[in-house]
Design an enzyme around this catalytic site. Sequence first.
Site, PDB file in Angstrom:
ATOM      1  N   HIS A  15      13.836  33.897  -1.384  1.00 42.09           N
ATOM      2  CA  HIS A  15      12.757  34.900  -1.293  1.00 42.09           C
ATOM      3  C   HIS A  15      11.472  34.408  -1.968  1.00 42.09           C
ATOM      4  O   HIS A  15      10.429  34.282  -1.334  1.00 42.09           O
ATOM      5  CB  HIS A  15      13.162  36.197  -2.008  1.00 42.09           C
ATOM      6  CG  HIS A  15      14.395  36.843  -1.522  1.00 42.09           C
ATOM      7  ND1 HIS A  15      14.483  37.470  -0.306  1.00 42.09           N
ATOM      8  CD2 HIS A  15      15.621  36.995  -2.107  1.00 42.09           C
ATOM      9  CE1 HIS A  15      15.692  37.984  -0.160  1.00 42.09           C
ATOM     10  NE2 HIS A  15      16.403  37.710  -1.229  1.00 42.09           N
TER      11      HIS A  15
HETATM   12  C1  BDR Z   1      13.312  39.864  -4.876  1.00 39.80           C
HETATM   13  O1  BDR Z   1      14.149  40.577  -5.780  1.00 39.80           O
HETATM   14  C2  BDR Z   1      14.559  39.722  -6.818  1.00 39.80           C
HETATM   15  O2  BDR Z   1      15.913  39.944  -7.099  1.00 39.80           O
HETATM   16  C3  BDR Z   1      14.264  38.309  -6.360  1.00 39.80           C
HETATM   17  O3  BDR Z   1      13.946  37.493  -7.479  1.00 39.80           O
HETATM   18  C4  BDR Z   1      13.088  38.487  -5.456  1.00 39.80           C
HETATM   19  O4  BDR Z   1      11.870  38.467  -6.174  1.00 39.80           O
HETATM   20  C5  BDR Z   1      13.956  39.888  -3.510  1.00 39.80           C
HETATM   21  O5  BDR Z   1      14.099  41.187  -3.069  1.00 39.80           O
END
Ligand code: BDR
Length: 318
Positions: free
Chosen positions: A242
Amino acid sequence: MNPTRIIIDTDPGVDDALTFLLALASPEIQLEALTTVCGNIGIDKTTRNALSVLELAHASHIPVARGCADPMLNKLGNSGDAVHGTSGIGKSNLPEPKAQPIEQHAIDYLIERILAEPQQISLYTIGPMTNLALAIRKDPRIVPALKEVVIMGGSLRAGGNITPQAEFNIHADPHAAHVVFHSGIPITLIPLDATYKCLLTSADIERLNKIKSPIARFVGDATAIYMDFYKKYEGFDGCALHDPLTLAVIIAPELFTFEDHYIDVDISTGVSMGNTFADFMKVTKKPANIKVALNVRGRDFVELFLERMETLSRSIAD
Ligand code: BDR
Ligand code: CA
């Protein structure tokens, strides 16, 4: 061309840590600072993790400013533990950081840096946006001074990953997202619609670990719990990159399909709190406020990520 100068606002977090490594491995990027926020885990751990990852990557000269310990209005849940482990970064054995966070609070640091060099700094937010929202409230002069903000957050057509309708970063502080979305700062949004196309697999980890390096080992150790989570709950072998995907806005923008839309966030307290929604049909007649990545050539990005991790691993070998 001069590298793009960025500050990353972050809640490390496995994929946050991978984002710092990708920034450090990319000549197109000049990483100027990290500002920390609570999110995946509490502020003490996110700040320590930020310092430790920089230490691991021989980059402890990069300043870290500690930010908000709580979202603007809501309370922080502890749902991040299941995804990122209780340390915040999987099973990794990170070095004790020698550096300390700077004295200044992240909010004041952001204001000072952005106002000192108008239109020079891009802010990459890869956690809840509490620091940026409160910086805007404290000194709105940063709005025209900030070059742009690139946000990992939200989900337009992909469904949520923390509730059926909401993505984690936005859900953790929807009010902050609301302030930022309506601030007038140029925004690029990288939502789950794009990030779920970028899956790092266990075969990728094996390939990387052919190089004997603390960096390659860290990527494997950090992602192990993260991958277990994805296998158990989402049914695939791998984990989504992500946060690292935000940096493709600089290093490989051609991979994205972008659209401009009017996008808002639900700040009510019902089941859709934190839901981000786009006016695809232009029913509100409101002008677009966000450029959003609705698609990406995911495997091409993962290959690019791996190549950069291989280069970094070779430069910091055992
Ligand atoms: C986001 O949520 C966090 O757990 C990850 O680091 C990322 O920024 C993804 O939904
Ligand atoms: Ca994050």
